[in-house]
Design an enzyme around this catalytic site. Structure first.
Site, PDB file in Angstrom:
ATOM      1  N   ASP A  91       0.578 -14.993  -3.450  1.00 42.30           N
ATOM      2  CA  ASP A  91       0.356 -14.370  -2.151  1.00 42.30           C
ATOM      3  C   ASP A  91      -1.143 -14.370  -1.856  1.00 42.30           C
ATOM      4  OD1 ASP A  91       1.029 -13.163   0.218  1.00 42.30           O
ATOM      5  OD2 ASP A  91       1.061 -11.139  -0.615  1.00 42.30           O
ATOM      6  N   HIS A 119      -7.136  -8.876   9.176  1.00 41.34           N
ATOM      7  CA  HIS A 119      -6.486  -7.966   8.232  1.00 41.34           C
ATOM      8  C   HIS A 119      -7.466  -7.529   7.142  1.00 41.34           C
ATOM      9  CE1 HIS A 119      -3.497  -6.155   5.624  1.00 41.34           C
ATOM     10  NE2 HIS A 119      -3.888  -6.934   4.636  1.00 41.34           N
ATOM     11  N   GLU A 161       4.261  -5.996   5.033  1.00 39.92           N
ATOM     12  CA  GLU A 161       3.229  -6.973   5.372  1.00 39.92           C
ATOM     13  C   GLU A 161       3.942  -8.174   5.976  1.00 39.92           C
ATOM     14  OE1 GLU A 161       0.663  -7.580   1.943  1.00 39.92           O
ATOM     15  OE2 GLU A 161      -0.411  -5.699   2.378  1.00 39.92           O
ATOM     16  N   GLU A 220       4.215 -11.800   6.976  1.00 39.82           N
ATOM     17  CA  GLU A 220       3.522 -12.987   6.476  1.00 39.82           C
ATOM     18  C   GLU A 220       4.359 -14.238   6.749  1.00 39.82           C
ATOM     19  OE1 GLU A 220       1.931 -12.693   2.561  1.00 39.82           O
ATOM     20  OE2 GLU A 220       1.632 -10.521   2.661  1.00 39.82           O
ATOM     21  N   ASP A 274       6.181  -8.825   2.668  1.00 46.83           N
ATOM     22  CA  ASP A 274       5.643  -8.418   1.369  1.00 46.83           C
ATOM     23  C   ASP A 274       5.567  -6.885   1.344  1.00 46.83           C
ATOM     24  OD1 ASP A 274       4.255  -8.209  -1.027  1.00 46.83           O
ATOM     25  OD2 ASP A 274       2.308  -8.578  -0.087  1.00 46.83           O
ATOM     26  N   ARG A 298       1.686   1.629  -0.816  1.00 43.98           N
ATOM     27  CA  ARG A 298       0.229   1.792  -0.756  1.00 43.98           C
ATOM     28  C   ARG A 298      -0.302   2.815  -1.750  1.00 43.98           C
ATOM     29  NH1 ARG A 298      -0.750  -2.881   1.429  1.00 43.98           N
ATOM     30  NH2 ARG A 298       0.100  -3.108   3.534  1.00 43.98           N
ATOM     31  N   GLN A 350      -0.210   1.095  -5.111  1.00 47.53           N
ATOM     32  CA  GLN A 350      -1.216   0.020  -5.046  1.00 47.53           C
ATOM     33  C   GLN A 350      -2.644   0.581  -5.164  1.00 47.53           C
ATOM     34  OE1 GLN A 350      -1.040  -2.098  -1.304  1.00 47.53           O
ATOM     35  NE2 GLN A 350      -2.711  -3.496  -1.837  1.00 47.53           N
ATOM     36  N   LYS A 406       3.591  -3.960  -5.421  1.00 43.47           N
ATOM     37  CA  LYS A 406       4.079  -5.113  -4.657  1.00 43.47           C
ATOM     38  C   LYS A 406       5.336  -5.735  -5.271  1.00 43.47           C
ATOM     39  CE  LYS A 406       0.340  -5.891  -1.932  1.00 43.47           C
ATOM     40  NZ  LYS A 406       0.391  -6.111  -0.484  1.00 43.47           N
ATOM     41  N   THR A 445      10.126  -8.694  -2.442  1.00 43.20           N
ATOM     42  CA  THR A 445       9.517  -9.481  -1.366  1.00 43.20           C
ATOM     43  C   THR A 445      10.665 -10.173  -0.645  1.00 43.20           C
ATOM     44  OG1 THR A 445       7.587  -9.912  -2.780  1.00 43.20           O
ATOM     45  CG2 THR A 445       7.839 -11.290  -0.810  1.00 43.20           C
ATOM     46  N   GLU A 451      -2.381  -0.621   9.073  1.00 42.44           N
ATOM     47  CA  GLU A 451      -3.301  -0.899  10.184  1.00 42.44           C
ATOM     48  C   GLU A 451      -2.792  -0.300  11.496  1.00 42.44           C
ATOM     49  OE1 GLU A 451      -4.696  -5.319   9.805  1.00 42.44           O
ATOM     50  OE2 GLU A 451      -2.895  -5.008   8.619  1.00 42.44           O
TER      51      GLU A 451
HETATM   52 CA    CA Z   1       0.602  -9.558   0.993  1.00 44.97          CA
END
Ligand code: CA
Length: 384
Positions: A118, A125, A186, A188, A220, A224, A227, A240, A244, A344
């Protein structure tokens, strides 16, 4: 031929200019390779068994692994033949009986994910996250414009769209264990490798289409709190790796030829092995949260291109394998309604609740990428 004779294919995002590949399980329980046309799946196992399509028997396998390994010449030949079969009314009598309504199948992960990488290739971002996590410091770390940052993810937990995602538990800080309270997405774009490479031999960016078969949307999922506590100094791990999600149908690169566009100019200049032709893909993403469209990330804004990512992840001689998946990193555009994560979107004030459903969609002209859908189930244990 601009359109298929299959009812409903025209204008659906899944006409003969698309033909994404997947694996469907009809009512008889036997998984088989298929292409999507409108709201139907064409049974490729049956097509190859009947001699309508020739692919060295690779389409008679339980997933796309063998077909992916065949390489671009075979991919092109099969695609051309499928366009004939589904585009020319003359073939309707033979082919129509091999179509299966999507409403009567379940879908499996279309291929065996070999390695999963990834990246972190959106400047917007990376800047947003830098401002949130390191306020008062430069938003981008010093290496960011010199190489596409990435990490190795967990291939075994890549799941097909519509798979329920169980809220992960883990360490949220010192002495604090429990279900993640900051579960995020996320949005992607992922690239599926068909043809491998030899150990010790870097793959040039210009060889992208010799190796990469196609594109899937990726979510993904990211915890948080887990993480933030674990990521220094070695990067993402359990925040993570629990899941996925990827789209059920792989859009072949051949269906996206008109979607290539100019990627942003890079400053400072990059090293020679990364100096590509600046071709990015113009895919318009949309993220829906419990049915409400909340953001529209533009993939064309990505700073590092897929070809640069491929060149970078093999420049040390690491080889590719059939089934490798590499994802772009969160796609965020320059404006607040174009971001690819809830971090975000809501600046850390709102995350996923149990029962929430996220759908990521994307279009390139009249090609609709297969959506990636996921719903959050409660954590399986509350404390430890
Ligand atoms: Ca990612």
């Amino acid at each position: 031929m601009n359109s298929s004779w299959v009812p409903g294919a025209a204008g659906s995002g899944y006409d003969i200019n698309h033909l994404p590949y997947g694996v469907v399980v009809p009512e008889d329980g036997r998984p088989r390779c298929a292409v999507r046309i409108g709201e139907r799946a064409l049974d490729l196992d049956a097509c190859e068994a009947a001699g309508l399509v020739l692919a060295a028997d690779s389409l008679r396998w339980e997933n796309l692994d063998r077909f992916l390994a065949l390489g671009p010449a075979h991919w092109s030949a099969v695609r051309a033949r499928l366009i004939e079969l589904l585009g020319d009314e003359a073939h309707r009598g033979v082919v129509e009986g091999l179509l299966i309504p999507l409403s009567s199948v379940t879908q499996r992960l279309a291929w065996t994910v070999a390695d999963y990488v990834d990246f972190y290739s959106s400047e917007h971002h990376a800047t947003n996250v830098g401002q949130i996590f390191r306020p008062g410091q430069p938003a981008l770390l010093p290496n960011w414009k010199h190489l596409p940052i990435g990490y190795h993810g967990r291939a075994g937990t890549v799941v097909v769209s519509d798979t329920t995602v169980v809220r992960p538990c883990g360490q949220r800080g010192a002495g604090d264990f429990g279900p993640s309270r900051r579960l995020d997405i996320e949005a992607e774009v992922g690239f599926v490798v068909g043809v491998g490479s030899s150990p010790g031999s870097p793959v040039a960016w210009s060889a992208f289409a010799d190796h990469v078969f196609g594109v899937v949307l990726v979510n993904d999922w990211s915890a948080r709190d887990i993480q933030a506590w674990e990521y220094q100094p070695l990067g993402p791990f359990l925040g993570k790796s629990f899941a996925t999600s990827v789209g059920a149908w792989i859009t072949p690169l051949a269906a996206l030829e008109s979607a290539w566009t100019s990627a942003p100019v890079q400053d400072p200049p990059v090293l020679a092995y990364l100096a590509d032709d600046r071709r990015g893909l113009d895919l318009a993403l949309e993220v829906s949260w419990n049915g409400e469209m909340v953001t529209r990330p533009p993939f064309a804004s990505m700073y590092w291109t897929p070809a640069q990512q491929l060149a970078h992840m093999t420049v040390n001689g690491a080889c590719l394998r059939t089934g490798d998946l590499f994802a772009s990193g969160t796609v965020s555009g320059p404006s607040p309604d174009q971001v690819g994560s809830l971090l975000e979107l809501h600046r850390g004030e709102r995350y996923l609740e149990d029962g929430d459903t996220i759908v990521i969609r994307a279009r390139a002209g009249d090609v609709e990428l297969s959506p990636v859908v996921g719903t959050i189930a409660p954590a399986r244990f509350a404390s430890q």
